[in-house]
Design a protein around this motif. Structure first.
Motif, PDB file in Angstrom:
ATOM      1  N   UNK A 250      -9.719  -2.171  10.704  1.00 44.42           N
ATOM      2  CA  UNK A 250      -8.808  -3.310  10.627  1.00 44.42           C
ATOM      3  C   UNK A 250      -9.141  -4.198   9.431  1.00 44.42           C
ATOM      4  N   UNK A 251     -10.449  -4.394   9.161  1.00 40.90           N
ATOM      5  CA  UNK A 251     -10.820  -5.186   7.984  1.00 40.90           C
ATOM      6  C   UNK A 251     -10.372  -4.476   6.702  1.00 40.90           C
ATOM      7  N   UNK A 252     -10.505  -3.151   6.684  1.00 39.88           N
ATOM      8  CA  UNK A 252     -10.055  -2.393   5.512  1.00 39.88           C
ATOM      9  C   UNK A 252      -8.566  -2.506   5.314  1.00 39.88           C
ATOM     10  N   UNK A 253      -7.802  -2.486   6.418  1.00 38.11           N
ATOM     11  CA  UNK A 253      -6.352  -2.634   6.311  1.00 38.11           C
ATOM     12  C   UNK A 253      -5.993  -3.996   5.735  1.00 38.11           C
ATOM     13  N   UNK A 254      -6.708  -5.035   6.195  1.00 35.44           N
ATOM     14  CA  UNK A 254      -6.427  -6.368   5.670  1.00 35.44           C
ATOM     15  C   UNK A 254      -6.706  -6.447   4.171  1.00 35.44           C
ATOM     16  N   UNK A 255      -7.824  -5.828   3.719  1.00 32.23           N
ATOM     17  CA  UNK A 255      -8.133  -5.843   2.286  1.00 32.23           C
ATOM     18  C   UNK A 255      -7.069  -5.078   1.509  1.00 32.23           C
ATOM     19  N   UNK A 256      -6.649  -3.928   2.050  1.00 35.29           N
ATOM     20  CA  UNK A 256      -5.623  -3.144   1.368  1.00 35.29           C
ATOM     21  C   UNK A 256      -4.313  -3.896   1.279  1.00 35.29           C
ATOM     22  N   UNK A 257      -3.929  -4.596   2.373  1.00 36.03           N
ATOM     23  CA  UNK A 257      -2.689  -5.362   2.362  1.00 36.03           C
ATOM     24  C   UNK A 257      -2.770  -6.506   1.356  1.00 36.03           C
ATOM     25  N   UNK A 258      -3.949  -7.165   1.289  1.00 29.18           N
ATOM     26  CA  UNK A 258      -4.109  -8.268   0.338  1.00 29.18           C
ATOM     27  C   UNK A 258      -3.976  -7.774  -1.096  1.00 29.18           C
ATOM     28  N   UNK A 259      -4.546  -6.610  -1.385  1.00 29.46           N
ATOM     29  CA  UNK A 259      -4.414  -6.047  -2.726  1.00 29.46           C
ATOM     30  C   UNK A 259      -2.960  -5.695  -3.014  1.00 29.46           C
ATOM     31  N   UNK A 260      -2.250  -5.202  -1.997  1.00 37.65           N
ATOM     32  CA  UNK A 260      -0.834  -4.874  -2.182  1.00 37.65           C
ATOM     33  C   UNK A 260      -0.042  -6.114  -2.546  1.00 37.65           C
ATOM     34  N   UNK A 261      -0.313  -7.196  -1.826  1.00 39.59           N
ATOM     35  CA  UNK A 261       0.382  -8.450  -2.098  1.00 39.59           C
ATOM     36  C   UNK A 261       0.068  -8.941  -3.511  1.00 39.59           C
ATOM     37  N   UNK A 262      -1.221  -8.894  -3.882  1.00 40.79           N
ATOM     38  CA  UNK A 262      -1.624  -9.377  -5.198  1.00 40.79           C
ATOM     39  C   UNK A 262      -0.932  -8.600  -6.310  1.00 40.79           C
ATOM     40  N   UNK A 263      -0.847  -7.287  -6.176  1.00 38.23           N
ATOM     41  CA  UNK A 263      -0.226  -6.485  -7.225  1.00 38.23           C
ATOM     42  C   UNK A 263       1.270  -6.765  -7.334  1.00 38.23           C
ATOM     43  N   UNK A 264       1.952  -6.827  -6.182  1.00 34.72           N
ATOM     44  CA  UNK A 264       3.388  -7.079  -6.212  1.00 34.72           C
ATOM     45  C   UNK A 264       3.692  -8.455  -6.806  1.00 34.72           C
ATOM     46  N   UNK A 265       2.902  -9.461  -6.422  1.00 33.50           N
ATOM     47  CA  UNK A 265       3.127 -10.800  -6.958  1.00 33.50           C
ATOM     48  C   UNK A 265       2.779 -10.866  -8.439  1.00 33.50           C
ATOM     49  N   UNK A 266       1.744 -10.122  -8.855  1.00 39.11           N
ATOM     50  CA  UNK A 266       1.393 -10.079 -10.264  1.00 39.11           C
ATOM     51  C   UNK A 266       2.503  -9.473 -11.103  1.00 39.11           C
ATOM     52  N   UNK A 267       3.150  -8.439 -10.574  1.00 39.42           N
ATOM     53  CA  UNK A 267       4.268  -7.823 -11.300  1.00 39.42           C
ATOM     54  C   UNK A 267       5.460  -8.783 -11.369  1.00 39.42           C
ATOM     55  N   UNK A 268       5.690  -9.549 -10.292  1.00 38.80           N
ATOM     56  CA  UNK A 268       6.776 -10.522 -10.310  1.00 38.80           C
ATOM     57  C   UNK A 268       6.494 -11.618 -11.333  1.00 38.80           C
ATOM     58  N   UNK A 288      -3.747 -18.503  -3.428  1.00 41.15           N
ATOM     59  CA  UNK A 288      -2.592 -19.193  -2.854  1.00 41.15           C
ATOM     60  C   UNK A 288      -1.925 -18.333  -1.788  1.00 41.15           C
ATOM     61  N   UNK A 289      -1.842 -17.024  -1.996  1.00 39.07           N
ATOM     62  CA  UNK A 289      -1.271 -16.139  -0.981  1.00 39.07           C
ATOM     63  C   UNK A 289      -2.082 -16.214   0.306  1.00 39.07           C
ATOM     64  N   UNK A 295       4.651 -15.086   1.142  1.00 36.71           N
ATOM     65  CA  UNK A 295       6.071 -15.392   0.989  1.00 36.71           C
ATOM     66  C   UNK A 295       6.303 -16.670   0.213  1.00 36.71           C
ATOM     67  N   UNK A 296       5.465 -17.701   0.478  1.00 37.47           N
ATOM     68  CA  UNK A 296       5.607 -18.966  -0.234  1.00 37.47           C
ATOM     69  C   UNK A 296       5.287 -18.795  -1.720  1.00 37.47           C
ATOM     70  N   UNK A 297       4.268 -17.981  -2.029  1.00 30.43           N
ATOM     71  CA  UNK A 297       3.926 -17.748  -3.435  1.00 30.43           C
ATOM     72  C   UNK A 297       5.052 -16.997  -4.127  1.00 30.43           C
ATOM     73  N   UNK A 298       5.606 -15.995  -3.456  1.00 23.29           N
ATOM     74  CA  UNK A 298       6.717 -15.256  -4.049  1.00 23.29           C
ATOM     75  C   UNK A 298       7.901 -16.184  -4.326  1.00 23.29           C
ATOM     76  N   UNK A 299       8.179 -17.080  -3.380  1.00 22.16           N
ATOM     77  CA  UNK A 299       9.289 -18.012  -3.581  1.00 22.16           C
ATOM     78  C   UNK A 299       9.060 -18.883  -4.812  1.00 22.16           C
ATOM     79  N   UNK A 300       7.813 -19.356  -5.004  1.00 19.95           N
ATOM     80  CA  UNK A 300       7.505 -20.156  -6.186  1.00 19.95           C
ATOM     81  C   UNK A 300       7.708 -19.348  -7.458  1.00 19.95           C
ATOM     82  N   UNK A 301       7.308 -18.082  -7.438  1.00 22.65           N
ATOM     83  CA  UNK A 301       7.480 -17.222  -8.613  1.00 22.65           C
ATOM     84  C   UNK A 301       8.953 -17.012  -8.934  1.00 22.65           C
ATOM     85  N   UNK A 302       9.789 -17.010  -7.907  1.00 29.68           N
ATOM     86  CA  UNK A 302      11.222 -16.820  -8.124  1.00 29.68           C
ATOM     87  C   UNK A 302      11.917 -18.125  -8.524  1.00 29.68           C
ATOM     88  N   UNK A 303      11.428 -19.258  -7.981  1.00 26.68           N
ATOM     89  CA  UNK A 303      12.150 -20.522  -8.144  1.00 26.68           C
ATOM     90  C   UNK A 303      11.766 -21.316  -9.381  1.00 26.68           C
TER      91      UNK A 303
END
Length: 320
Positions: A250-268, A288-289, A295-303
């Motif tokens: 479960x800890x590994x899944x959380x780290x993997x999900x956090x990396x996924x979020x970081x990469x997607x937001x970095x590309x945005x 910030x994520x 979701x809030x960070x993504x909204x800031x990147x879009x707005x």
């Protein structure tokens, strides 16, 4: 459902026509674009609403991706529609607000069939209904064939959620995505969403590791060269080796999900600013994520405009 929501909203913005085609049976339909509004300072996720022309008449479609049809979903939809109605009215004072319809796209939940509609009632007991009604599209209760019949690679990413998903069916889905993606970048985003859906696994198909191998075979190493998906692959392999250590998994899944979020937001960020984030900006995005939600960070990147966005990332984090 931070990473799933981000991945799905990215794809929806790329292919709004494909999203609408499956959710609005009437026609002809013209997609006019995503709603942008001065009300985004109050409610910044108005990009979940699409302007349409259906049979020549203006309409607004609100799409809410939900991990499950929990008790707070009707409340969230009711609140959102209040902001949405105000946004549309302020943009065209004196003009009638077009009819608005909400659809909750549900990714997991009970085995028994979900209702086709939900509601949030606010009227007094015994009074006529007052509140909001919304449609429910339980994609996880569909079959692979039903998702394929929607005619777009956008809906194929939900195939791992299907109640009859198998390794053989997903191999065909992977091939269809490979052939149907418009660009290599879109293909990587589609595969990212596909793998994220496989981690939800509402029917306990346990197909993630096989799916990763299929995508790798199709793409000849592309995914391992894509930072975030490569991390997901490594993490999935680690989970397979540590099957008996549930907490570690479960800890590994959380780290993997956090990396996924970081990469997607970095590309945005890169799309908005025209360059990759610096190491400090990337660290700020991740922090910030974690503090206020992806979701809030993504909204800031879009707005936010480019200069305002850079200043925002340099400011101290103020949890909401």
């Amino acid at each position: 459902m931070g990473d799933a929501d981000i991945a799905l909203r990215h794809l929806a913005r790329r292919r709004p026509e494909d999203l609408v085609r499956a959710l609005v049976p009437e026609g002809p339909i013209e997609v006019l674009g995503w709603l942008d509004s001065q009300v985004t300072n109050i409610e910044r996720r108005l990009d979940k609403a699409l302007r349409l022309r259906v049979g020549g008449e203006l309409r607004v479609l609100h799409v809410e991706f939900c991990f499950a049809l929990r008790g707070d979903v009707p409340d969230r939809i009711f609140e959102y529609l209040g902001f949405l109605f105000a946004a549309v009215r302020l943009e065209a004072p004196g003009e009638p607000v077009p009819p608005i319809e909400s659809v909750a796209v549900v990714l997991s939940g009970r085995r028994r069939r979900l209702p086709k509609a939900g509601k949030r009632r606010i009227a007094w007991p015994g009074r006529p209904f007052s509140g909001v009604r919304f449609r429910v599209d339980a994609v996880y209760q569909r079959t692979v064939a039903e998702l394929r019949a929607r005619g777009s690679v956008l809906w194929l990413v939900f195939a791992p959620l299907a109640r009859n998903a198998t390794a053989a069916a997903l191999r065909e889905v992977v091939a269809e995505i490979h052939a149907g993606a418009k660009t290599a970048e879109e293909r990587a985003e589609l595969y990212t969403a596909l793998l994220v859906m496989a981690t939800i696994d509402p029917w306990r198909h346990n197909l993630l590791k096989e799916l990763i191998m299929m995508v790798e075979d199709e793409e000849e190493g592309l995914l391992r060269r894509t930072p975030i998906i490569g991390e997901m692959i490594i993490e999935a392999e680690r989970r397979g080796e540590q099957r008996g250590e549930q907490r570690g998994v479960e800890r590994g899944e959380e780290r993997g999900e956090e990396k996924a979020i970081a990469e997607l937001l970095g590309r945005l960020f890169a799309r908005r600013i025209g360059r990759r984030p610096t190491a400090e900006e990337e660290r700020s995005i991740v922090e910030r994520a974690r503090a206020i939600g992806p979701g809030e960070v993504e909204d800031a990147l879009l707005d936010l405009e480019a200069e305002a966005l850079v200043r925002w990332l340099a400011e101290p984090i103020r949890p909401s």
